[in-house]
Structures are given as C-alpha cells and as structure tokens.
Write a protein that holds these residues in place. Structure first.
Motif: not given
Length: 115
Positions: A4-9, A30-42
């Motif tokens: 998963l990747a999280r992209m801001p709006l 149990g470490r799924v939250a750590e596996a979410i890649q935070e993307l810098p661009q909206t």
C-alpha cells in the motif's frame, strides 16, 4: 502480496492505493501500518503533468478546427514514478476522436461558398 501507498490530497485527507510488491521482502503480521509507503506529493501535484499533457494535445488538435475533440489515454499511478501515461515498447497509445459537421464549411476551411 500487494503493498500500500498513501498519497495526500490538497484539500486534506489521503488516498491509499495498491502497489506492486517491492524489494523490501515480506511484512510480518501485525506490521501492516509500517508497510504503507508515505508519498511526498499530493495527488493533484502528481497528476499535474498529465493535465498539462492533455491541454497540449487538445490545443494542437483543435488547430484542425473540429467542432469536437476527444482524446483518451491511460494513466498509471506509480509509487516510485508518480503519474505515468501508459504505453508499451516506447510508444504511448492515444485514442483521438475529432468531429466536424457539414454546416459552414467555408468558415472552417477558408474557402469561398459555391453558388
């Protein structure tokens, strides 16, 4: 397993999307939250080049003077590359549809009317 990747709006909030598995290896339960890649661009900033590409293509095609222009192309969102216009083997597929009616041909072509 998809990652998963999280992209801001720009207006607040985020969007999650699936990405292809990376080289980081398996994620422990149990470490799924750590596996979410935070993307810098909206999302909006990521799609800006696609928007500009569409504007440029439409501007050029409108030079032919159609009453309607429709351009279709695929866009993939990539966690590493951002927005990518899809294609294969160095080529990009664009579906273009332009429409003219039989009214006022002289105005579009610059020809003098007959008769």
């Amino acid at each position: 397993m998809q990652e998963l990747a999280r992209m801001p709006l720009e207006g607040g909030g985020t969007i999650l999307f699936e990405t292809a598995p990376g080289a980081d290896g398996p994620v422990k339960i149990g470490r799924v939250a750590e596996a979410i890649q935070e993307l810098p661009q909206t999302l909006q900033a990521t799609l800006a080049p696609v928007r500009e590409t569409a504007r440029t293509v439409l501007h050029e095609l409108r030079q032919a003077g159609p009453e309607e222009v429709e351009v279709e192309f695929g866009v993939n969102l990539s966690a590493k590359a951002g927005a990518v216009i899809t294609g294969g083997e160095g080529a990009v597929h664009m579906k273009v549809r332009m429409k003219w009616s039989n009214t006022e041909p002289a105005a579009r072509t610059g020809e003098e009317p007959q008769g």
